[in-house]
Design a protein around this motif. Structure first.
Motif, PDB file in Angstrom:
ATOM      1  N   LYS A   1       0.831  -1.207   0.000  1.00 51.82           N
ATOM      2  CA  LYS A   1       0.000   0.000   0.000  1.00 51.82           C
ATOM      3  C   LYS A   1       0.867   1.258   0.000  1.00 51.82           C
ATOM      4  CE  LYS A   1      -4.347  -1.689   1.904  1.00 51.82           C
ATOM      5  NZ  LYS A   1      -4.122  -3.039   1.349  1.00 51.82           N
ATOM      6  N   LEU A   2       1.945   1.246   0.756  1.00 51.23           N
ATOM      7  CA  LEU A   2       2.811   2.423   0.780  1.00 51.23           C
ATOM      8  C   LEU A   2       3.528   2.604  -0.553  1.00 51.23           C
ATOM      9  CD1 LEU A   2       4.348   2.318   4.373  1.00 51.23           C
ATOM     10  CD2 LEU A   2       2.311   3.510   3.559  1.00 51.23           C
ATOM     11  N   VAL A   3       3.945   1.507  -1.165  1.00 55.44           N
ATOM     12  CA  VAL A   3       4.549   1.604  -2.499  1.00 55.44           C
ATOM     13  C   VAL A   3       3.527   2.150  -3.489  1.00 55.44           C
ATOM     14  CG1 VAL A   3       5.514   0.273  -4.416  1.00 55.44           C
ATOM     15  CG2 VAL A   3       6.253  -0.209  -2.069  1.00 55.44           C
ATOM     16  N   ALA A   4       2.281   1.647  -3.408  1.00 61.28           N
ATOM     17  CA  ALA A   4       1.224   2.131  -4.296  1.00 61.28           C
ATOM     18  C   ALA A   4       0.950   3.610  -4.054  1.00 61.28           C
ATOM     19  CB  ALA A   4      -0.043   1.311  -4.087  1.00 61.28           C
ATOM     20  N   ALA A   5       0.899   4.011  -2.792  1.00 59.20           N
ATOM     21  CA  ALA A   5       0.655   5.406  -2.463  1.00 59.20           C
ATOM     22  C   ALA A   5       1.739   6.293  -3.074  1.00 59.20           C
ATOM     23  CB  ALA A   5       0.609   5.587  -0.949  1.00 59.20           C
TER      24      ALA A   5
END
Length: 266
Positions: free
Chosen positions: A226-230
């Motif tokens: 999720k943090l990579v996607a964000a």
């Protein structure tokens, strides 16, 4: 407000998310995964569930050809129809799509990748997963313009036209960037980003992400993705990205009102 892209996974109650989209028809895209359903169907089909661990410690689903079938069947035959039924029950007009429809999601599959098994680095050649490299948003724009909520999931279309399993969080980020969305909301089974994944009292209301390299707080598994996607969404120009609790009664409304963790580029 412009377009909002909402991503929900299998650990988030779908009914509450779908009901909360009733006021956003024509302005929202719902992107979904479905890990629990994939695992359940794989067991029913006798397909072994295996994981790949990269040399950097990132884990992912080993999508061999049999698992790719299970992923596709679970997402398109179980998860998506359940979401469409819940949206219809809430009076939300919706259309289900995969990344294969109209070449919506384009991806590159690695023909070989390194993985660590039993302490040794090996080369894996039968994994049919990859990374989203592009989005063709015309179908999404047409559906939004007609007042529908597009419901999108993997797989994506590979460079050879074959299906490729991709991470749904990162697919949502790519869709948000391609549509010029105002918001990307990543729903999860936690209040947001936690400094300590085992303790909800360590919730962070804001988190700065580096332009590249490791994400902060030693996030692993789904939160790491999720943090990579964000980060990818922010770098693609999406002005507001948040990781929010999908277990609350009106999760999308809460997220748009400022709940959860707001992500930004350091």
């Amino acid at each position: 407000m412009g377009v909002v892209v909402v991503k929900c996974g299998g650990a988030v109650p779908a009914e509450a998310v779908c009901a909360d989209l009733a006021g956003l028809a024509g302005r929202a895209v719902l992107v979904h995964g479905g890990g629990p359903d994939i695992d359940r169907l794989a067991r029913e089909l006798g397909v072994p569930a295996r994981t790949l661990v990269s040399p950097s410690g990132v884990t992912s689903r080993h999508t061999d050809p049999a698992m790719l079938d299970a992923v596709t069947l679970a997402l398109t035959g179980r998860v998506k129809p359940r979401l469409l039924r819940a949206l219809a029950a809430a009076g939300v007009p919706a259309v289900g799509l995969t990344g294969l429809d109209g070449g919506l999601l384009l991806a590159r599959r690695k023909p070989a990748q390194r993985a660590v098994r039993d302490g040794r680095t090996v080369i894996v050649r039968d994994d049919h997963s990859g990374r989203v490299t592009g989005v063709r948003p015309e179908a999404l724009r047409a559906l939004l313009g007609a007042g529908f909520v597009p419901v999108v999931s993997p797989p994506a279309t590979g460079e050879d036209g074959a299906p490729v399993n991709v991470d749904a969080d990162r697919a949502a980020a790519a869709v948000a960037g391609a549509l010029g969305a105002d918001r990307l909301v990543l729903l999860t089974a936690a209040p947001g980003l936690l400094r300590d994944a085992r303790d909800e009292a360590t919730f962070l209301d804001r988190c700065a992400l580096p332009h590249e390299g490791p994400v902060p707080h030693a996030a692993t598994g789904g939160m790491h993705r999720k943090l990579v996607a964000a980060r990818e969404a922010l770098l693609a120009g999406v002005p507001r990205v948040s990781v929010c609790d999908g277990r609350v009664p009106r999760p999308v409304t809460a997220a748009l009102a400022g709940a959860g963790t707001t992500l930004e580029i350091a």
